[in-house]
Enzyme design. Structure first.
Site, PDB file in Angstrom:
ATOM      1  N   ASN A  10       0.866  -1.178   0.000  1.00  0.00           N
ATOM      2  CA  ASN A  10       0.000   0.000   0.000  1.00  0.00           C
ATOM      3  C   ASN A  10       0.902   1.228   0.000  1.00  0.00           C
ATOM      4  OD1 ASN A  10      -1.860   2.005   0.467  1.00  0.00           O
ATOM      5  ND2 ASN A  10      -2.304   1.408   2.590  1.00  0.00           N
ATOM      6  N   TRP A  11       1.008   1.843  -1.146  1.00  0.00           N
ATOM      7  CA  TRP A  11       1.938   2.975  -1.277  1.00  0.00           C
ATOM      8  C   TRP A  11       1.428   4.237  -0.596  1.00  0.00           C
ATOM      9  CZ3 TRP A  11       3.698   3.056  -7.142  1.00  0.00           C
ATOM     10  CH2 TRP A  11       4.332   1.848  -7.453  1.00  0.00           C
ATOM     11  N   LYS A  12       0.120   4.284  -0.301  1.00  0.00           N
ATOM     12  CA  LYS A  12      -0.487   5.510   0.235  1.00  0.00           C
ATOM     13  C   LYS A  12      -0.171   6.683  -0.704  1.00  0.00           C
ATOM     14  CE  LYS A  12      -0.174   3.355   4.705  1.00  0.00           C
ATOM     15  NZ  LYS A  12      -0.065   3.476   6.158  1.00  0.00           N
ATOM     16  N   HIS A  96      -9.445   1.511   4.747  1.00  0.00           N
ATOM     17  CA  HIS A  96      -8.182   1.650   5.471  1.00  0.00           C
ATOM     18  C   HIS A  96      -8.408   2.595   6.653  1.00  0.00           C
ATOM     19  CE1 HIS A  96      -4.103   2.754   6.475  1.00  0.00           C
ATOM     20  NE2 HIS A  96      -3.724   1.649   5.854  1.00  0.00           N
ATOM     21  N   GLU A  98      -6.804   4.962   7.752  1.00  0.00           N
ATOM     22  CA  GLU A  98      -6.573   6.385   7.451  1.00  0.00           C
ATOM     23  C   GLU A  98      -7.798   6.988   6.776  1.00  0.00           C
ATOM     24  OE1 GLU A  98      -2.907   5.719   5.355  1.00  0.00           O
ATOM     25  OE2 GLU A  98      -1.975   5.110   7.247  1.00  0.00           O
ATOM     26  N   GLU A 168      -5.602  -4.720  10.423  1.00  0.00           N
ATOM     27  CA  GLU A 168      -4.526  -3.749  10.632  1.00  0.00           C
ATOM     28  C   GLU A 168      -4.766  -2.965  11.922  1.00  0.00           C
ATOM     29  OE1 GLU A 168      -2.494  -2.636   6.669  1.00  0.00           O
ATOM     30  OE2 GLU A 168      -4.230  -1.340   6.917  1.00  0.00           O
ATOM     31  N   GLY A 174       2.486   2.279  10.697  1.00  0.00           N
ATOM     32  CA  GLY A 174       3.449   3.362  10.548  1.00  0.00           C
ATOM     33  C   GLY A 174       4.168   3.734  11.831  1.00  0.00           C
ATOM     34  N   SER A 214       3.288  -2.174  10.233  1.00  0.00           N
ATOM     35  CA  SER A 214       4.738  -2.291  10.446  1.00  0.00           C
ATOM     36  C   SER A 214       5.309  -3.660  10.064  1.00  0.00           C
ATOM     37  CB  SER A 214       5.112  -1.920  11.892  1.00  0.00           C
ATOM     38  OG  SER A 214       4.785  -0.564  12.147  1.00  0.00           O
ATOM     39  N   GLY A 235       2.766  -1.139   4.220  1.00  0.00           N
ATOM     40  CA  GLY A 235       2.848   0.273   3.843  1.00  0.00           C
ATOM     41  C   GLY A 235       4.289   0.688   3.591  1.00  0.00           C
ATOM     42  N   GLY A 236       4.902   1.293   4.590  1.00  0.00           N
ATOM     43  CA  GLY A 236       6.243   1.864   4.449  1.00  0.00           C
ATOM     44  C   GLY A 236       7.248   0.927   3.798  1.00  0.00           C
TER      45      GLY A 236
HETATM   46  P1  PGA Z   1       2.811   0.271   7.583  1.00  0.00           P
HETATM   47  O1  PGA Z   1       1.354   0.529   6.968  1.00  0.00           O
HETATM   48  O2  PGA Z   1       3.313  -1.016   7.008  1.00  0.00           O
HETATM   49  O3  PGA Z   1       3.621   1.454   7.141  1.00  0.00           O
HETATM   50  O4  PGA Z   1       2.654   0.197   9.067  1.00  0.00           O
HETATM   51  C1  PGA Z   1       0.477  -0.526   6.735  1.00  0.00           C
HETATM   52  C2  PGA Z   1      -0.826  -0.007   6.165  1.00  0.00           C
HETATM   53  O5  PGA Z   1      -1.280   1.055   6.615  1.00  0.00           O
HETATM   54  O6  PGA Z   1      -1.426  -0.621   5.256  1.00  0.00           O
END
Ligand code: PGA
Length: 251
Positions: A10-12, A96, A98, A168, A174, A214, A235-236
């Site tokens: 997930n590149w966001k 998600h 967010e 999640e 993050g 994470s 994500g990251g």
């Molecule tokens: P993260 O994000 O791996 O940076 O914690 C995961 C996500 O929000 O899908």
């Protein structure tokens, strides 16, 4: 759909057009006979070209990170499922944390978005997860169960069968704090039990449930080896080819 192993990135809101396409190519070139399906959730501007790059590779698919629930109309700035589908993308991330937090997406809206994705013939990756406050209150399993009930359990068994779930925990996204493999397993086992109660044991066993929060090369293997963890939504650590390829190869 039967249960499958998935490594989803997930590149966001990261990567400009050329950097993003470069990353798609690096992931494609580095993914070899993996056990897991690779899904790249790019920003909307990358979808079409990213899908074209991976079109000849069944092991990699492209996902949108969001969609609108309506089929078309006066919704400035929004993107419909049909538009996403027309790019060649196959998945859409729904709900998600967010989006739930910053764009006030509630369970009813996410149920509608899930319906739209399924009606458009794409696969929803439905996200759920609790805050630290809820985990500390001890209500986390009931809370996440309710997110599934409200967002997904209106679906027919045929439609539910097409959904991928991503657990999640918000406190792990993050933050560098990962849920322990035991914590991920506990929740995902409970979710599978809930699915079994609603749709039957066979359906529960066939459901793909990812863990996100994470995930990194150092912890992916142990997380993915839990019996109820069918892969990750990353994500990251999905923003750099070498690290994400290590995660892809952790299965
Ligand atoms: P993260 O994000 O791996 O940076 O914690 C995961 C996500 O929000 O899908």
């Amino acid at each position: 759909m039967s249960r499958q192993l998935i490594a989803a990135g997930n590149w966001k809101m990261n990567k400009n057009y050329s950097d993003g396409l470069q990353l798609v190519k690096e992931i494609k070139n580095g993914t070899k006979d993996g056990k897991a399906k690779v899904v790249l959730a790019t920003p909307a501007i990358h979808l079409k070209e990213a899908a074209a790059i991976v079109a000849d590779d069944d092991a990699i698919s492209i996902a949108a990170q969001n969609c609108h629930q309506a089929t078309s109309g006066a919704y400035t700035g929004e993107i419909s499922v049909e538009m996403i589908q027309s790019t060649g993308a196959e998945y859409v991330i729904i709900g998600h944390s967010e989006r739930r937090a910053y764009f006030n997406e509630d369970d009813a809206l996410l149920a509608a978005k899930t319906n739209a994705v399924l009606a458009g013939g794409l696969t929803p990756i439905f996200c759920c997860g609790e805050s630290l406050e809820i985990r500390e209150s001890g209500e986390h399993i009931a809370f996440v169960g309710e997110q599934l009930e409200n967002g997904l359990f209106h679906l027919s068994p045929e439609d539910f069968d097409k959904v991928v779930i991503a657990y999640e925990p918000i406190w792990a996204i993050g933050t560098g704090v990962t849920a322990s493999p035991a914590q991920a397993q506990e929740m995902q086992h409970e979710l599978r039990k809930l699915i079994a109660n609603k749709y039957g044991a066979e359906a529960a066993d066939a459901t793909t449930i990812l863990y996100g929060g994470s995930v990194k090369p150092a912890n992916a293997k142990e997380l993915f080896s839990q019996p109820d963890v069918d892969g990750g939504l990353v994500g990251g650590a999905s923003l750099k080819a070498d690290g994400f390829l290590e995660i892809i190869n952790s299965f």
